[in-house]
Design an enzyme around this catalytic site. Structure first.
Site, PDB file in Angstrom:
ATOM      1  N   GLU A 141     -50.699  41.664  -2.297  1.00 22.06           N
ATOM      2  CA  GLU A 141     -50.015  40.424  -1.896  1.00 22.06           C
ATOM      3  C   GLU A 141     -50.753  39.192  -2.417  1.00 22.06           C
ATOM      4  OE1 GLU A 141     -47.174  41.246  -1.276  1.00 22.06           O
ATOM      5  OE2 GLU A 141     -46.756  40.778   0.802  1.00 22.06           O
ATOM      6  N   THR A 194     -42.991  32.729  -3.953  1.00 29.87           N
ATOM      7  CA  THR A 194     -43.618  32.562  -2.636  1.00 29.87           C
ATOM      8  C   THR A 194     -44.651  31.443  -2.680  1.00 29.87           C
ATOM      9  OG1 THR A 194     -43.232  34.862  -2.075  1.00 29.87           O
ATOM     10  CG2 THR A 194     -44.960  33.759  -0.843  1.00 29.87           C
TER      11      THR A 194
HETATM   12  N1  HSE Z   1     -44.993  34.879   5.546  1.00 29.89           N
HETATM   13  C1  HSE Z   1     -44.822  34.761   4.133  1.00 29.89           C
HETATM   14  C2  HSE Z   1     -44.163  33.414   3.832  1.00 29.89           C
HETATM   15  C3  HSE Z   1     -43.970  35.870   3.641  1.00 29.89           C
HETATM   16  O1  HSE Z   1     -43.195  33.085   4.510  1.00 29.89           O
HETATM   17  O2  HSE Z   1     -44.622  32.709   2.939  1.00 29.89           O
HETATM   18  C4  HSE Z   1     -43.761  35.879   2.168  1.00 29.89           C
HETATM   19  O3  HSE Z   1     -42.988  37.007   1.820  1.00 29.89           O
END
Ligand code: HSE
Length: 322
Positions: A141, A194
């Protein structure tokens, strides 16, 4: 045991679940990534084949693939632990079938990272705990999004709905999954990174927003345990992240309104988007909600995919290859 390798089915996940930014996530039954993993005595990690759709590409350099990075962090720890057997030669051969579109917001990188470390742990005789596997997968990640968040990899590995109580130290727990909870997903095929979706967020929040948000998170957890669908519905509200990210997703508020009109409990942005999720009580309502998602999106000039899935209580699944 004569096992040659294993075939792993690693699920898509929905992180945040509206009010639980970076702490709550759940696993889906579909879609899943499929991974063939073989242990060998040829040291190193080799990605021999990647099969994926035509609508996206993956990094050419295998060392930039999340499966490589996650597995490498596991292998490094494994070799450190083999104090008396440093010369033992261990390697892995990988074939990856990517069914979960990268950048979709339903945990594509997490599925690959979680699946590979879960599988390697089995082939090595289960030397690692669930929490260690989550840590290795979080390295994937980190590569994919710049932050080692756990709200996708934890539900992928543990199944059901999970809660990250703390990152330092890592403390993750599984929550109760009501039996009739179903999920509808629409994945508009636009790209939202992201890292970008995190950069636009505010670093400071109002006390009034924090109070509303932790009230919602607490009530969501209570609603899951009580199987109280009305309480779950009232708790699916995010006053901190959604108001900022919603502008990235076409017809976001129309989707929410129309899906709730047909009976959805509520929903929001799946992870960092662009997918949008809606929870429903029962398969029948969930299918009707997915239909409404199709109706909202079909007039728009945006390609999209939809899924209707129960909650995956097991997480990663696997078959032996002899
Ligand atoms: N919690 C993370 C975000 C998840 O919302 O940025 C990304 O998949």
């Amino acid at each position: 045991m004569n096992m040659k390798g294993i075939k792993i089915f690693s699920p898509a996940t929905v992180a945040n679940l509206s009010c639980g930014f970076d702490v709550i996530g759940l696993a889906l039954e579909i879609p899943v990534d499929e991974i063939f993993l073989y242990k060998s005595n040829n040291p190193g990690i080799r990605i021999n084949k990647i099969i994926h759709g035509t609508s996206f590409s993956l990094p050419n350099d295998p060392k930039k693939n999340v499966v490589f990075v996650a597995l490498q962090s596991l292998l490094k720890k494994y070799q450190q632990q083999q104090k008396f057997d440093r010369e033992k030669k261990i390697g892995f051969e990988i074939e990856l079938i990517k069914n979960i579109h990268p950048g979709s917001g339903i945990g594509s990188s997490a599925a690959s990272a979680a699946g590979i470390v879960f599988g390697a742990n089995i082939l090595l005789g289960k030397p690692f705990s669930t929490m260690q596997l989550i840590r290795f997968a979080m390295e994937g990640e980190r590569l994919a999004s710049g932050t080692a968040h756990a709200d996708n990899v934890a539900p992928a590995i543990m199944g059901g709905v999970t809660l990250v109580r703390s990152y330092k130290p890592l403390d993750i727990t599984r929550l109760h999954t009501p039996n009739e909870l179903w999920i509808s997903i629409i994945h508009p095929q636009i790209e939202i990174k992201t890292s970008d979706a995190r950069e636009i967020l505010k670093q400071k929040i109002l006390m009034t927003d924090a109070i509303r948000q932790w009230g919602n998170i607490g009530a969501l957890v209570a609603g899951l345990y009580q199987e109280n669908y009305e309480l779950i519905s009232r708790s699916l509200e995010d006053v901190i992240v959604e108001p900022i990210r919603a502008m990235l997703i076409p017809a976001f508020y129309e989707l929410k309104i129309r899906c709730k009109e047909i009976g959805a409990l509520g929903g929001g942005i799946s992870g960092s988007g662009p997918s949008v999720f809606m929870l429903s009580k029962g398969n029948h309502t969930a299918k009707a909600v997915t239909q409404v998602m199709n109706h909202v999106y079909s007039p728009l000039k945006v390609d999209y995919k939809t899924y209707t899935s129960p909650i995956n209580k097991q997480g990663v699944k696997w078959d032996e290859i002899f």
